[in-house]
Design a protein around this motif. Structure first.
Motif, PDB file in Angstrom:
ATOM      1  N   HIS A   9       0.824  -1.209   0.000  1.00 30.93           N
ATOM      2  CA  HIS A   9       0.000   0.000   0.000  1.00 30.93           C
ATOM      3  C   HIS A   9       0.862   1.264   0.000  1.00 30.93           C
ATOM      4  CE1 HIS A   9      -3.316  -2.723   0.997  1.00 30.93           C
ATOM      5  NE2 HIS A   9      -4.096  -1.753   0.566  1.00 30.93           N
ATOM      6  N   TRP A  10       2.005   1.221   0.659  1.00 31.40           N
ATOM      7  CA  TRP A  10       2.915   2.377   0.604  1.00 31.40           C
ATOM      8  C   TRP A  10       3.413   2.574  -0.825  1.00 31.40           C
ATOM      9  CZ3 TRP A  10       7.916   2.949  -1.031  1.00 31.40           C
ATOM     10  CH2 TRP A  10       8.512   4.190  -0.773  1.00 31.40           C
ATOM     11  N   TYR A  11       3.727   1.461  -1.502  1.00 33.37           N
ATOM     12  CA  TYR A  11       4.186   1.540  -2.885  1.00 33.37           C
ATOM     13  C   TYR A  11       3.104   2.139  -3.787  1.00 33.37           C
ATOM     14  CZ  TYR A  11       5.479  -0.153  -7.556  1.00 33.37           C
ATOM     15  OH  TYR A  11       5.766  -0.253  -8.889  1.00 33.37           O
ATOM     16  N   LEU A  12       1.855   1.706  -3.596  1.00 29.77           N
ATOM     17  CA  LEU A  12       0.758   2.279  -4.383  1.00 29.77           C
ATOM     18  C   LEU A  12       0.624   3.771  -4.112  1.00 29.77           C
ATOM     19  CD1 LEU A  12      -2.117  -0.370  -4.189  1.00 29.77           C
ATOM     20  CD2 LEU A  12      -0.346  -0.108  -5.917  1.00 29.77           C
ATOM     21  N   TRP A  13       0.716   4.154  -2.842  1.00 24.27           N
ATOM     22  CA  TRP A  13       0.613   5.586  -2.501  1.00 24.27           C
ATOM     23  C   TRP A  13       1.731   6.373  -3.172  1.00 24.27           C
ATOM     24  CZ3 TRP A  13       4.094   8.687   0.222  1.00 24.27           C
ATOM     25  CH2 TRP A  13       3.613   9.979   0.526  1.00 24.27           C
ATOM     26  N   ARG A  14       2.930   5.811  -3.158  1.00 29.40           N
ATOM     27  CA  ARG A  14       4.073   6.512  -3.746  1.00 29.40           C
ATOM     28  C   ARG A  14       3.870   6.727  -5.248  1.00 29.40           C
ATOM     29  NH1 ARG A  14       9.725   6.982  -2.857  1.00 29.40           N
ATOM     30  NH2 ARG A  14      10.469   8.353  -4.532  1.00 29.40           N
ATOM     31  N   ARG A  15       3.455   5.676  -5.970  1.00 26.15           N
ATOM     32  CA  ARG A  15       3.362   5.768  -7.418  1.00 26.15           C
ATOM     33  C   ARG A  15       2.075   6.428  -7.906  1.00 26.15           C
ATOM     34  NH1 ARG A  15       8.300   6.055  -8.824  1.00 26.15           N
ATOM     35  NH2 ARG A  15       9.450   4.097  -9.114  1.00 26.15           N
ATOM     36  N   LEU A  16       0.985   6.241  -7.186  1.00 23.29           N
ATOM     37  CA  LEU A  16      -0.302   6.758  -7.660  1.00 23.29           C
ATOM     38  C   LEU A  16      -0.691   8.095  -7.057  1.00 23.29           C
ATOM     39  CD1 LEU A  16      -2.462   3.494  -7.657  1.00 23.29           C
ATOM     40  CD2 LEU A  16      -1.312   4.577  -9.599  1.00 23.29           C
ATOM     41  N   VAL A  17      -0.022   8.483  -5.969  1.00 27.13           N
ATOM     42  CA  VAL A  17      -0.411   9.718  -5.289  1.00 27.13           C
ATOM     43  C   VAL A  17       0.766  10.688  -5.200  1.00 27.13           C
ATOM     44  CG1 VAL A  17      -1.366  10.720  -3.166  1.00 27.13           C
ATOM     45  CG2 VAL A  17      -2.162   8.475  -3.962  1.00 27.13           C
ATOM     46  N   LYS A  18       1.799  10.295  -4.491  1.00 31.26           N
ATOM     47  CA  LYS A  18       2.912  11.216  -4.241  1.00 31.26           C
ATOM     48  C   LYS A  18       3.623  11.651  -5.517  1.00 31.26           C
ATOM     49  CE  LYS A  18       7.178  11.710  -1.567  1.00 31.26           C
ATOM     50  NZ  LYS A  18       8.065  12.004  -2.719  1.00 31.26           N
ATOM     51  N   ASP A  19       3.936  10.674  -6.388  1.00 33.95           N
ATOM     52  CA  ASP A  19       4.729  11.000  -7.573  1.00 33.95           C
ATOM     53  C   ASP A  19       3.955  11.791  -8.620  1.00 33.95           C
ATOM     54  OD1 ASP A  19       6.750   9.636  -6.390  1.00 33.95           O
ATOM     55  OD2 ASP A  19       6.770   7.939  -7.774  1.00 33.95           O
ATOM     56  N   VAL A  20       2.625  11.847  -8.514  1.00 35.84           N
ATOM     57  CA  VAL A  20       1.840  12.484  -9.570  1.00 35.84           C
ATOM     58  C   VAL A  20       1.143  13.758  -9.100  1.00 35.84           C
ATOM     59  CG1 VAL A  20       1.462  10.241 -10.641  1.00 35.84           C
ATOM     60  CG2 VAL A  20      -0.260  11.150  -9.092  1.00 35.84           C
ATOM     61  N   SER A  21       1.412  14.189  -7.887  1.00 39.86           N
ATOM     62  CA  SER A  21       0.692  15.352  -7.363  1.00 39.86           C
ATOM     63  C   SER A  21       1.631  16.244  -6.576  1.00 39.86           C
ATOM     64  CB  SER A  21      -0.470  14.895  -6.468  1.00 39.86           C
ATOM     65  OG  SER A  21       0.014  14.151  -5.373  1.00 39.86           O
ATOM     66  N   ARG A  22       1.178  17.460  -6.353  1.00 41.96           N
ATOM     67  CA  ARG A  22       1.953  18.410  -5.567  1.00 41.96           C
ATOM     68  C   ARG A  22       1.542  18.352  -4.104  1.00 41.96           C
ATOM     69  NH1 ARG A  22       1.219  20.747 -10.535  1.00 41.96           N
ATOM     70  NH2 ARG A  22       3.151  21.485 -11.538  1.00 41.96           N
TER      71      ARG A  22
END
Length: 427
Positions: free
Chosen positions: A19-32
């Protein structure tokens, strides 16, 4: 106890990491940071697995069945989406560097030398110094160019991150949606012909409709049972064999969902053997209830039918409550000159069937793997995952099942009922 705790901690650690990996790739890396998607995505990544945990807790806590039904859809669908999001993003890790190389890197604009000199000369004093008195640093334009490049590199990385995230989410959502629609449309009908040793000519062409793993529960209910009954009746079978895992719940909650089974039609009736999931609840209540619905449970028992013996054994999970399989009770005193068909939920029971010289065993349990790459995992625990195989003089047919466990989704393992047509060697 210690081993179970270790396994539980290991599974929890893996789930948190995924779930951390999903958050990193789908949320953190694509948003400000502080943006609306960063806030919304962070909440969803941790709220959705919470519904899964809540579904499992509610199902075992005696909470109202209506509550379980509300939680089951998002809770179980998230498990399927989690699997395919993770697989799609891992595939995206291979694509990411290729996209970065493919996108052109635009160089920073370079000023013409004459213009640079014209712009610098008014700023210098008579001693060739900058206005603040400090000598001009050699190569001062280079850091400025680097600073100009950095925003462009960040823009390229953001574009690639968003492209991979959108592609992975689209692929995962499309896969899960297609898999769910396939389940809700009902099982397909498969047909297979099996030459059964010692089957007399008069029984040639006898048809057995085999159905397993319906898994009536908080998601698949009465409408699903009705679809299965209609599909079976359309084949006009001589006999219906329900080989376990019919339900995931109590008679009180799921009795109405099972009621359409009274509409099953066949020449010699419908027969049932327990699966492991019946013993997760009250198997005895379900056996009694199925009798009331006109289904004949075979609890380590045998019936003599025209041309062959039909036997059934309890699931191995029944050993926990003293109701395990008893092949001697089911097959011990039969006439070995007669053909035999055995109903046994788990394919692993084939080894006992071989010892008792059974001609054909009909099983389920595996779901055919249900969710790819599940078939490869199912092979580790089952001699046959789906289809017809031979073990010595005994044949084993394993149906993929008509329902699902957990996510109401199938990928690479279409649900089915199977019409097994018995063929006489003398025909």
């Amino acid at each position: 106890m210690a081993l179970a705790l270790l396994i539980g901690v290991s599974v929890l650690t893996v789930l948190v990491a995924v779930h951390w990996y999903l958050w990193r790739r789908l949320v953190k890396d694509v948003s400000r940071k502080g943006g609306p998607w960063r806030r919304t995505g962070t909440v969803l990544v941790w709220l959705l697995p919470a519904t899964t945990v809540a579904t499992m807790i509610v199902g075992r806590s005696g909470a109202p069945f209506a509550v379980e039904r509300v939680l089951a859809w998002p809770g179980y669908l998230w498990l399927a989406l989690l699997l395919y999001l993770t697989l799609a993003l891992l595939l995206g890790e291979l694509v990411r560097p290729l996209l970065l190389r493919a996108l052109p890197r635009r160089p920073a604009p370079v000023e013409a030398p004459a213009l640079q000199g014209a712009e610098r000369s008014p700023a210098r004093g008579t001693g060739g110094e900058a206005p603040d008195g400090a000598p001009e640093a050699p190569g001062a334009a280079a850091p400025e160019a680097a600073r100009t490049d950095r925003p462009r590199d960040a823009s390229r990385r953001l574009f690639v991150a968003r492209s991979v995230a959108i592609g992975a989410a689209t692929l995962a959502a499309g896969t899960v949606t297609a898999g769910a629609v396939g389940v809700l449309n009902g099982p397909t009908t498969r047909r297979v012909t099996v030459t059964l040793p010692r089957l007399p000519r008069r029984a040639h062409g006898y048809r057995i409709a085999v159905v397993s793993d319906v898994h009536l529960g908080p998601i698949l209910g009465r409408a699903h049972t009705r679809r299965i009954v209609e599909a079976i009746n359309a084949t006009q079978p001589d006999l219906v064999a329900i080989v376990g895992d019919l339900v995931d719940g109590t008679v009180a909650d799921l009795g109405p969902a099972a009621e359409p089974l009274t509409q099953l039609r066949s020449r010699h009736g419908s027969f049932f053997v327990t699966g492991n999931h019946e013993y997760f609840g009250d198997a005895r209540s379900w056996i009694d209830h199925l009798r009331d619905l006109g289904i004949h449970p075979l609890e380590n028992q045998r019936r003599e039918l025209p041309g062959f013996d039909l036997a059934g054994v309890n699931d191995v999970e029944g050993e926990r409550v003293g109701e395990g399989p008893d092949f001697r009770a089911a097959l011990g005193d039969r006439d070995p000159a007669r053909a035999s068909v055995l109903l046994a939920h788990q394919p692993v029971q084939i080894h006992d069937a071989v010892e008792w010289d059974v001609g054909l065993q009909l099983s389920g349990h595996t779901h055919g793997g249900q969710l790819w790459p599940g078939p490869y995992l199912a092979e580790l625990a089952n001699p046959t995952v789906a289809g017809l195989e031979r073990y010595g003089d005994t044949q084993l047919y394993v149906t993929r099942g008509a329902g699902t466990w957990g996510p109401p989704v199938r990928v690479g393992a279409e649900s089915d009922i199977t019409v097994v047509t018995l063929s006489s060697p003398d025909a």
